[in-house]
Write an enzyme that holds these catalytic residues in place. Structure first.
Site, PDB file in Angstrom:
ATOM      1  N   CYS A   1       0.712  -1.336   0.044  1.00 33.98           N
ATOM      2  CA  CYS A   1      -0.138  -0.182  -0.073  1.00 33.98           C
ATOM      3  C   CYS A   1       0.807   1.172  -0.135  1.00 33.98           C
ATOM      4  O   CYS A   1       0.526   2.244  -0.626  1.00 33.98           O
ATOM      5  CB  CYS A   1      -0.904  -0.069   1.092  1.00 33.98           C
ATOM      6  SG  CYS A   1      -1.893  -1.345   1.298  1.00 33.98           S
TER       7      CYS A   1
ATOM      8  N   ARG B   1      -8.176  -4.142  -3.341  1.00 34.61           N
ATOM      9  CA  ARG B   1      -7.482  -3.282  -3.924  1.00 34.61           C
ATOM     10  C   ARG B   1      -8.429  -2.889  -5.040  1.00 34.61           C
ATOM     11  O   ARG B   1      -8.218  -3.505  -6.272  1.00 34.61           O
ATOM     12  CB  ARG B   1      -6.061  -3.408  -4.542  1.00 34.61           C
ATOM     13  CG  ARG B   1      -5.139  -3.880  -3.305  1.00 34.61           C
ATOM     14  CD  ARG B   1      -3.652  -4.002  -3.764  1.00 34.61           C
ATOM     15  NE  ARG B   1      -2.924  -4.561  -2.654  1.00 34.61           N
ATOM     16  CZ  ARG B   1      -2.306  -3.980  -2.003  1.00 34.61           C
ATOM     17  NH1 ARG B   1      -2.422  -2.548  -1.767  1.00 34.61           N
ATOM     18  NH2 ARG B   1      -1.639  -4.572  -0.944  1.00 34.61           N
TER      19      ARG B   1
END
Length: 219
Positions: free
Chosen positions: A47, A124
């Site tokens: 991330c 995601r």
């Protein structure tokens, strides 16, 4: 946890949320494209690389009239600490809001949680929301693998080319390359295209396989 099933062509669900830039509502961005993306969690390696990449690409998104919005089921305090840690470690400022979705309400609206992957984290997701706040494309990546920001920019440019020039884009299309036009819907249209492709500004390899040169991209 019940998950929403959001599809291309649906109206993007409205929300108001706390972010690193203060309260925001989806309706604040009417008239702009919105790239709403979720990430599994703050202070995680993949991330972090994604946020750095999104931050560096911010000027390209702005040039396409697009607003980035990040989201995870973390608190505002966690988001603030994380974006500051990114800045302290790399010098990169995160220039877009990051939504704190502590109760998962927005994640459920958008179907961002894949229960068979994790019930505690969002996967995601990337939602392409147009200026009328319609969902135009959805990308979903697993927890383990980061997104390609150049592909997100490419798809955004392709969607805008479709809207502006009434074209479709072939595999691996890049801005500035020839696009394609939809095939004729009638036999009369087929014959007309076969007979006079050039007056229509087309380069055809067959009646259904026609290209149109696109205007050059502006730097």
């Amino acid at each position: 946890m019940n998950e929403s099933c959001l599809n291309i062509g649906d109206q993007a669900p409205a929300f108001t949320a706390a972010t690193t830039f203060g309260p925001v509502s989806l309706s604040d961005y009417q008239g702009k494209w919105v790239i709403l993306f979720s990430h599994p969690g703050d202070f995680t390696p993949v991330c972090t690389t994604e946020f750095i990449a999104f931050a560096k690409a911010q000027p390209q998104f702005e040039a396409l009239n697009a607003q980035l919005l990040g989201l995870s089921i973390d608190s505002s305090a966690s988001h603030l600490a994380w974006v500051y840690a990114i800045y302290a470690a790399t010098g990169v400022q995160v220039p877009f809001p990051v939504i704190a979705d502590r109760d998962g309400s927005i994640a459920r609206l958008y179907g961002m949680i894949a229960p068979n992957a994790s019930t505690q984290e969002t996967v995601r997701n990337v939602f392409f929301i147009d200026p009328e706040q319609t969902v135009r494309a959805i990308l979903v990546y697993p927890l383990t693998n980061g997104r390609s920001i150049p592909e997100i920019l490419r798809l955004l440019a392709a969607l805008q080319a479709t809207d502006q020039d009434h074209v479709v884009t072939p595999a691996n299309w890049q801005p500035g390359q020839p696009a394609m036009v939809p095939p004729p819907k009638t036999y009369e249209g087929l014959l007309e295209r076969q007979a006079k492709p050039n007056p229509q500004g087309l380069e055809c390899r067959d009646w259904y396989l026609c290209y149109r040169q696109m205007p050059p991209t502006q730097d």
